[in-house]
Design a protein around this motif. Structure first.
Motif, PDB file in Angstrom:
ATOM      1  N   UNK A 159       0.806  -1.217   0.010  1.00 52.36           N
ATOM      2  CA  UNK A 159      -0.102  -0.019   0.094  1.00 52.36           C
ATOM      3  C   UNK A 159       0.814   1.293  -0.037  1.00 52.36           C
ATOM      4  N   UNK A 160       1.938   1.066   0.426  1.00 53.76           N
ATOM      5  CA  UNK A 160       2.972   2.423   0.601  1.00 53.76           C
ATOM      6  C   UNK A 160       4.320   2.125  -0.131  1.00 53.76           C
ATOM      7  N   UNK A 161       4.280   1.949  -1.218  1.00 57.53           N
ATOM      8  CA  UNK A 161       5.505   1.566  -2.019  1.00 57.53           C
ATOM      9  C   UNK A 161       6.586   2.724  -2.360  1.00 57.53           C
ATOM     10  N   UNK A 162       6.324   3.708  -1.754  1.00 61.47           N
ATOM     11  CA  UNK A 162       7.293   4.814  -1.997  1.00 61.47           C
ATOM     12  C   UNK A 162       7.528   5.493  -0.675  1.00 61.47           C
ATOM     13  N   UNK A 163       8.590   6.017  -0.538  1.00 55.23           N
ATOM     14  CA  UNK A 163       8.624   6.705   0.716  1.00 55.23           C
ATOM     15  C   UNK A 163       8.085   8.010   0.885  1.00 55.23           C
ATOM     16  N   UNK A 164       7.852   8.348   2.099  1.00 57.28           N
ATOM     17  CA  UNK A 164       6.972   9.686   2.078  1.00 57.28           C
ATOM     18  C   UNK A 164       5.592   9.321   2.617  1.00 57.28           C
ATOM     19  N   UNK A 208       6.016   5.975   5.090  1.00 61.73           N
ATOM     20  CA  UNK A 208       7.116   5.032   4.823  1.00 61.73           C
ATOM     21  C   UNK A 208       8.397   6.026   4.976  1.00 61.73           C
ATOM     22  N   UNK A 209       9.268   5.181   5.798  1.00 62.25           N
ATOM     23  CA  UNK A 209      10.922   5.614   5.658  1.00 62.25           C
ATOM     24  C   UNK A 209      11.786   4.635   5.431  1.00 62.25           C
ATOM     25  N   UNK A 210      12.637   4.535   4.415  1.00 60.71           N
ATOM     26  CA  UNK A 210      13.223   3.494   4.135  1.00 60.71           C
ATOM     27  C   UNK A 210      15.044   3.789   4.993  1.00 60.71           C
ATOM     28  N   UNK A 211      15.104   4.772   5.583  1.00 62.68           N
ATOM     29  CA  UNK A 211      16.370   5.129   6.327  1.00 62.68           C
ATOM     30  C   UNK A 211      16.317   6.099   7.477  1.00 62.68           C
ATOM     31  N   UNK A 212      16.829   6.013   8.405  1.00 61.22           N
ATOM     32  CA  UNK A 212      16.712   6.600   9.821  1.00 61.22           C
ATOM     33  C   UNK A 212      16.728   8.138   9.449  1.00 61.22           C
ATOM     34  N   UNK A 226       7.016   1.743   8.909  1.00 64.81           N
ATOM     35  CA  UNK A 226       5.616   1.701   8.217  1.00 64.81           C
ATOM     36  C   UNK A 226       4.596   1.991   9.034  1.00 64.81           C
ATOM     37  N   UNK A 227       3.841   3.051   8.756  1.00 65.13           N
ATOM     38  CA  UNK A 227       2.905   3.550   9.784  1.00 65.13           C
ATOM     39  C   UNK A 227       1.609   3.958   9.059  1.00 65.13           C
ATOM     40  N   UNK A 228       0.390   3.946   9.704  1.00 65.12           N
ATOM     41  CA  UNK A 228      -0.813   4.467   9.146  1.00 65.12           C
ATOM     42  C   UNK A 228      -1.063   5.827   9.878  1.00 65.12           C
ATOM     43  N   UNK A 240       6.927  13.709   0.499  1.00 63.13           N
ATOM     44  CA  UNK A 240       6.406  13.694  -0.599  1.00 63.13           C
ATOM     45  C   UNK A 240       5.001  12.867  -0.616  1.00 63.13           C
ATOM     46  N   UNK A 241       4.186  13.400  -1.372  1.00 60.24           N
ATOM     47  CA  UNK A 241       2.882  12.635  -0.814  1.00 60.24           C
ATOM     48  C   UNK A 241       2.466  11.945  -2.456  1.00 60.24           C
ATOM     49  N   UNK A 242       2.049  10.763  -2.290  1.00 58.34           N
ATOM     50  CA  UNK A 242       1.861   9.915  -3.417  1.00 58.34           C
ATOM     51  C   UNK A 242       0.445   9.800  -3.393  1.00 58.34           C
TER      52      UNK A 242
END
Length: 303
Positions: free
Chosen positions: A8-13, A26-30, A88-90, A288-290
């Protein structure tokens, strides 16, 4: 939940879900400590960890704890994440109509709980709330279920939160009575008209308070002064405009109420630690907002 969120959240942000008031994070890095502005919302982290710093308090929200804000607040966060285990969060934005309806029903069934209202709390995640969230994520994975089941599942999550360990403090805050309620209404006014010339004495008058009393109660709720709150709101909104809509710094300055672009740039750098150009390049992915492309015909536009 992690498997569902990875899809559901394939990209960062941030990624917009099929429901207007639900977004995925979503964040892929600290990420080091960063100024943020959250709306009244429930934030449930399913993987990774975030820390919120509000005044002299620190709030941890992770797979065991969720965060709730009863009013819009600027504060700072830091994020623990990695490419192997992204955060990953909602985030569920609180709808005042829904929460008011729920609180009336709760009070009819259990009576009003005497509790001190709080702006922000971190609360242990219960099995019932976790189950509700899982069913929401499953529904949001299918357009028809998102449309038909999604709103009732969001309502169920709000109910679980209002009945949770710190639900009394949240209900007391959301009822918006007493001095906390007066400040909450002032905060809504600031967010609706942050681009206008807002006068603190007028806000105090509308709240039925003297200016010194308004300042004291305002700081108790937000941990900052009215002027600093307005300034941070304008700067946060300008940052989002530049990141999500490719607005120039000069144009963003005017749109959020600054008369001088040079003053805006000075205050932006002082607040975020970098000039606008560097900050936007640095935060481009993080904020960013996807759009919910797969469910575009189900989504209502959201600023």
């Amino acid at each position: 939940m992690v498997e569902l969120l990875l899809r559901l959240a394939p990209r960062e942000g941030y990624t917009q879900s099929a429901l207007e008031n639900v977004r995925f994070m979503r964040a892929n890095q600290p990420l080091p400590r960063t100024p943020v502005l959250y709306e009244p919302s429930i934030v449930i982290v399913c993987q990774g960890r975030k820390r919120g710093f509000f005044g002299d308090q620190a709030f941890v929200y992770d797979a065991q704890h969720y965060l709730v804000l009863s009013v819009p607040l600027p504060f700072a966060t830091e994020t623990e994440a990695s490419p192997e285990e992204p955060m990953l969060a909602v985030a569920l934005r609180l709808d005042l109509t829904t929460t008011a309806d729920l609180m009336l029903a709760i009070e009819e069934g259990h009576g009003r709980i005497a509790a001190e209202p709080k702006s922000m709390v971190a609360t242990p995640l219960t099995g019932k709330l976790s189950d509700s969230l899982l069913r929401l994520l499953e529904a949001l994975s299918t357009p028809l279920e998102a449309d038909i089941l999604g709103p009732s599942l969001v309502r169920e999550i709000c109910f679980r939160v209002l009945m949770g360990e710190q639900g009394g403090a949240m209900r007391a805050a959301l009822v918006q009575q007493g001095n906390f309620g007066k400040i909450a209404r002032a905060l809504r006014r600031i967010h609706q008209h942050y681009d206008a010339a807002l006068d603190v004495s007028r806000l105090a008058g509308e709240a039925g308070m003297s200016v010194p009393a308004f300042h004291a109660h305002f700081k108790a709720v937000t941990q900052t002064t009215p002027i600093q709150y307005l300034k941070s709101t304008r700067l946060h909104q300008a940052r989002l405009m530049m990141i999500r809509h490719d607005v120039t710094a000069a144009a963003a300055a005017i749109q959020v109420g600054y008369e001088s672009p040079s003053q805006f740039s000075r205050e932006f750098k002082r607040f975020f630690g970098r000039p606008p150009g560097e900050e936007i390049a640095h935060m481009k992915q993080t904020l960013a907002l996807t759009p919910a492309a797969a469910f575009s015909h189900y989504v209502t536009a959201q600023s």
